[in-house]
Scaffold this motif. Structure first.
Motif, PDB file in Angstrom:
ATOM      1  N   GLY A 100     -23.316 -28.119 -13.511  1.00 19.16           N
ATOM      2  CA  GLY A 100     -23.815 -28.870 -12.371  1.00 19.16           C
ATOM      3  C   GLY A 100     -23.030 -30.146 -12.135  1.00 19.16           C
ATOM      4  N   SER A 101     -22.675 -30.825 -13.213  1.00 21.95           N
ATOM      5  CA  SER A 101     -21.888 -32.049 -13.098  1.00 21.95           C
ATOM      6  C   SER A 101     -20.529 -31.791 -12.456  1.00 21.95           C
ATOM      7  CB  SER A 101     -21.700 -32.679 -14.482  1.00 21.95           C
ATOM      8  OG  SER A 101     -20.866 -33.811 -14.426  1.00 21.95           O
ATOM      9  N   ILE A 102     -19.877 -30.710 -12.867  1.00 23.07           N
ATOM     10  CA  ILE A 102     -18.562 -30.371 -12.334  1.00 23.07           C
ATOM     11  C   ILE A 102     -18.650 -30.066 -10.841  1.00 23.07           C
ATOM     12  CG2 ILE A 102     -16.731 -28.614 -12.377  1.00 23.07           C
ATOM     13  CD1 ILE A 102     -17.187 -28.409 -15.405  1.00 23.07           C
ATOM     14  N   TYR A 103     -19.601 -29.237 -10.460  1.00 25.23           N
ATOM     15  CA  TYR A 103     -19.632 -28.780  -9.065  1.00 25.23           C
ATOM     16  C   TYR A 103     -20.327 -29.762  -8.125  1.00 25.23           C
ATOM     17  CZ  TYR A 103     -17.165 -24.556 -10.029  1.00 25.23           C
ATOM     18  OH  TYR A 103     -16.158 -23.680 -10.366  1.00 25.23           O
ATOM     19  N   PHE A 104     -21.141 -30.663  -8.643  1.00 23.53           N
ATOM     20  CA  PHE A 104     -21.633 -31.741  -7.792  1.00 23.53           C
ATOM     21  C   PHE A 104     -20.535 -32.766  -7.533  1.00 23.53           C
ATOM     22  CE2 PHE A 104     -26.075 -30.437  -8.696  1.00 23.53           C
ATOM     23  CZ  PHE A 104     -26.504 -30.377  -7.380  1.00 23.53           C
ATOM     24  N   THR A 105     -19.647 -32.955  -8.500  1.00 23.76           N
ATOM     25  CA  THR A 105     -18.464 -33.784  -8.245  1.00 23.76           C
ATOM     26  C   THR A 105     -17.611 -33.168  -7.144  1.00 23.76           C
ATOM     27  OG1 THR A 105     -18.435 -34.492 -10.571  1.00 23.76           O
ATOM     28  CG2 THR A 105     -16.415 -34.834  -9.294  1.00 23.76           C
ATOM     29  N   LEU A 106     -17.446 -31.840  -7.200  1.00 24.96           N
ATOM     30  CA  LEU A 106     -16.707 -31.137  -6.156  1.00 24.96           C
ATOM     31  C   LEU A 106     -17.439 -31.219  -4.814  1.00 24.96           C
ATOM     32  CD1 LEU A 106     -14.324 -29.356  -5.344  1.00 24.96           C
ATOM     33  CD2 LEU A 106     -15.625 -27.365  -6.143  1.00 24.96           C
ATOM     34  N   ALA A 107     -18.759 -31.119  -4.841  1.00 23.13           N
ATOM     35  CA  ALA A 107     -19.543 -31.193  -3.604  1.00 23.13           C
ATOM     36  C   ALA A 107     -19.403 -32.560  -2.949  1.00 23.13           C
ATOM     37  CB  ALA A 107     -21.013 -30.902  -3.900  1.00 23.13           C
ATOM     38  N   ILE A 108     -19.372 -33.611  -3.747  1.00 23.38           N
ATOM     39  CA  ILE A 108     -19.177 -34.963  -3.203  1.00 23.38           C
ATOM     40  C   ILE A 108     -17.816 -35.069  -2.535  1.00 23.38           C
ATOM     41  CG2 ILE A 108     -18.854 -37.388  -3.859  1.00 23.38           C
ATOM     42  CD1 ILE A 108     -21.010 -36.941  -6.001  1.00 23.38           C
ATOM     43  N   ALA A 109     -16.801 -34.482  -3.165  1.00 30.79           N
ATOM     44  CA  ALA A 109     -15.463 -34.508  -2.565  1.00 30.79           C
ATOM     45  C   ALA A 109     -15.435 -33.724  -1.253  1.00 30.79           C
ATOM     46  CB  ALA A 109     -14.442 -33.933  -3.555  1.00 30.79           C
ATOM     47  N   VAL A 110     -16.118 -32.581  -1.213  1.00 29.56           N
ATOM     48  CA  VAL A 110     -16.176 -31.790   0.026  1.00 29.56           C
ATOM     49  C   VAL A 110     -16.899 -32.570   1.120  1.00 29.56           C
ATOM     50  CG1 VAL A 110     -17.150 -29.709   1.075  1.00 29.56           C
ATOM     51  CG2 VAL A 110     -16.050 -29.569  -1.165  1.00 29.56           C
ATOM     52  N   GLU A 111     -18.004 -33.198   0.774  1.00 32.80           N
ATOM     53  CA  GLU A 111     -18.781 -33.970   1.752  1.00 32.80           C
ATOM     54  C   GLU A 111     -17.973 -35.137   2.306  1.00 32.80           C
ATOM     55  OE1 GLU A 111     -21.417 -36.931   3.428  1.00 32.80           O
ATOM     56  OE2 GLU A 111     -20.220 -37.164   1.595  1.00 32.80           O
TER      57      GLU A 111
END
Length: 299
Positions: A100-111
């Protein structure tokens, strides 16, 4: 060449002291982040994603301290039955927190990428934060379901045989049995799934390297390069209107870039055992697949 004593001392320092020290900072920082972002009056997707990231980070940090740090400082925990039965459940939950930590970091970058580089497209879509949070949380759990079946607690027999009188070859089997004391102790062992060579190669090595390493790394680099370039274009334009319109978004984009930089630095060390496993994956020897040198075990 490190001796057994050197390895134990190194493990005590790294897993016991340093992990606890750094983990305490992580607990405090993520707790403050959760309180800060949860009290925002104007809530944006970025704030919600930062809140979710802090929550998953907190889960991972707390469980890592419980699993690795505390037993190094208090070895008696390995004889505690309750603690031993918790480990096979806490380990996969820590991995859920990591995913979750890895892909929420990615989600923040996408946003941030959508906001900074394609603002009008983002306004036309009007996505809520749940479009990020629910799928990532669900997939983070589903991906780590096999890890709930990797370890198990078993009872082992510890038999100490002592004979009374002369310890000669004439001692009968009845004498030995009468003077033997049998005790049981519990131990955590890998399950048949965790020792399966196909499972180790496909899931633990290849899939883990791709899902937790290559995909997020490449996407984060590409997205943040695009964000950084767009920030430079907006800054160079120098328009007061543009500055007022994008000032807060740019600040949040800068925060996103910093988070990604910290992510790459912190997770770069974790990729060392993955790469090491990959270089030895074609060797079918069980010893090669399960036994690591000390310098890999503590990276």
């Amino acid at each position: 060449m490190m001796t057994g004593t050197d390895i134990s001392s190194f493990a005590w320092v790294v897993e016991g002291v340093l992990l606890l020290f750094v983990g305490c900072f992580g607990i405090v920082g993520n707790t403050i982040s959760i309180v800060w972002f949860s009290r925002k009056i104007i809530v944006k997707n970025f704030h919600q994603l930062m809140l979710a990231l802090a929550a998953f980070d907190l889960i991972y940090v707390c469980l890592s301290i419980t699993i690795f740090s505390l037993p190094s400082l208090m070895p008696s925990l390995w004889t505690n039955s309750t603690y031993l039965h918790l480990i096979p459940m806490l380990l996969p939950m820590a991995q859920v927190g990591l995913s979750g930590s890895i892909y929420f970091t990615l989600a923040i970058a996408v946003e941030r990428y959508c906001t900074v580089c394609h603002p009008f497209w983002k306004l036309s879509q009007n996505w809520s934060s749940s479009c990020y949070i629910l799928p990532i949380s669900f997939l983070s759990f589903c991906y780590n379901i096999p890890k709930f079946f990797e370890h198990q607690v078993v009872k082992r027999i510890d038999t100490n045989i002592s004979t009374v009188g002369n310890n000669t070859s004439n001692s009968s089997s009845e004498d030995i049995t009468a003077n033997s004391s049998t005790t049981f102790y519990e131990d955590i062992v890998p399950s048949n799934l965790r020792t399966n060579e196909v499972y180790i190669k496909i899931y633990c090595i290849y899939l883990n390297l791709v899902v937790h390493g290559l995909i997020p790394l490449f996407l984060l680099i590409i997205l943040n390069i695009s964000i950084y370039k767009q920030m430079g274009i907006v800054t160079a334009a120098g328009s007061r209107r543009q500055s007022n319109l994008h000032s807060r978004e740019m600040k949040m984009a800068q925060v996103s870039c910093i988070i990604v930089a910290v992510f790459i630095v912190c997770h770069g060390v974790r990729w060392i055992p993955n790469v090491f496993e990959l270089t030895r994956a074609e060797d079918d020897s069980e010893e090669v697949l399960t036994n690591w040198p000390p310098w890999v075990q503590y990276t």
